[in-house]
Design an enzyme around this catalytic site. Structure first.
Site, PDB file in Angstrom:
ATOM      1  N   GLY A  75      12.495 -15.647 -15.919  1.00  0.00           N
ATOM      2  CA  GLY A  75      12.038 -14.255 -15.867  1.00  0.00           C
ATOM      3  C   GLY A  75      13.179 -13.257 -15.958  1.00  0.00           C
ATOM      4  O   GLY A  75      13.104 -12.266 -16.691  1.00  0.00           O
ATOM      5  N   CYS A  76      14.241 -13.516 -15.231  1.00  0.00           N
ATOM      6  CA  CYS A  76      15.384 -12.596 -15.230  1.00  0.00           C
ATOM      7  C   CYS A  76      16.098 -12.603 -16.579  1.00  0.00           C
ATOM      8  O   CYS A  76      16.595 -11.575 -17.029  1.00  0.00           O
ATOM      9  CB  CYS A  76      16.341 -12.936 -14.100  1.00  0.00           C
TER      10      CYS A  76
END
Length: 160
Positions: A46-47
């Site tokens: 996600g990051c």
């Protein structure tokens, strides 16, 4: 948990180690609009998606007058690897003691009525005078930059 920031609040000052081995302070951006985004951990799916979205939209954000700065609790060495691997072209800062995240109300989570420690994926937009113009908490990693561009009134037709 710190009270969430709202438009008009003064941005808490900070000075943090960055991914290039130096230090970045809020005062480095005096007179500039800044998008501060807080993310939990470099090199996670996600990051990585979120950082690459900022990278891919950096020209349009900068063209609209915004500088982008990412802040996470990661150590500088991990940030250096993240920048190199993903070819990131904006500053990443290490907030290892969570003091800046706490000051920006991006630390501490609540789930099902229970509070626990952790980073809240958040984006805080500052004007050139160091005031908050937008504060978004619990944002999604995927699609957040496109939503932010819409919220800021930045044309999205040229986005990849």
């Amino acid at each position: 948990m710190t009270e969430r920031l709202v438009p008009g609040d003064p941005a808490p000052a900070f000075s943090l180690p960055n991914s290039t081995g130096g230090t970045t302070s809020l005062t480095d951006f005096s007179g500039q609009q800044v998008v501060l985004y807080f993310y939990p951990a470099a090199m996670t799916p996600g990051c990585t998606k979120q950082a690459c979205d900022f990278r891919d939209n950096l020209a349009s954000l900068q063209g609209a007058g915004y500088q982008v700065v990412g802040i996470s609790p990661d150590p500088v060495a991990k940030l250096e690897k993240f920048v190199a691997k993903e070819e990131l072209t904006f500053p990443l800062l290490s907030d290892s003691d969570h003091a800046v995240a706490l000051a920006y109300a991006a630390w501490g989570k609540e789930n099902y009525g229970k509070t626990y420690e952790g980073l809240i994926r958040s984006t805080i937009v500052l004007d050139g005078l160091g005031k908050v113009t937008m504060a978004q908490y619990n944002v999604r990693a995927t699609g957040h930059v496109a939503k932010l561009r819409r919220d800021l009134g930045i044309e999205t037709s040229d986005a990849a």
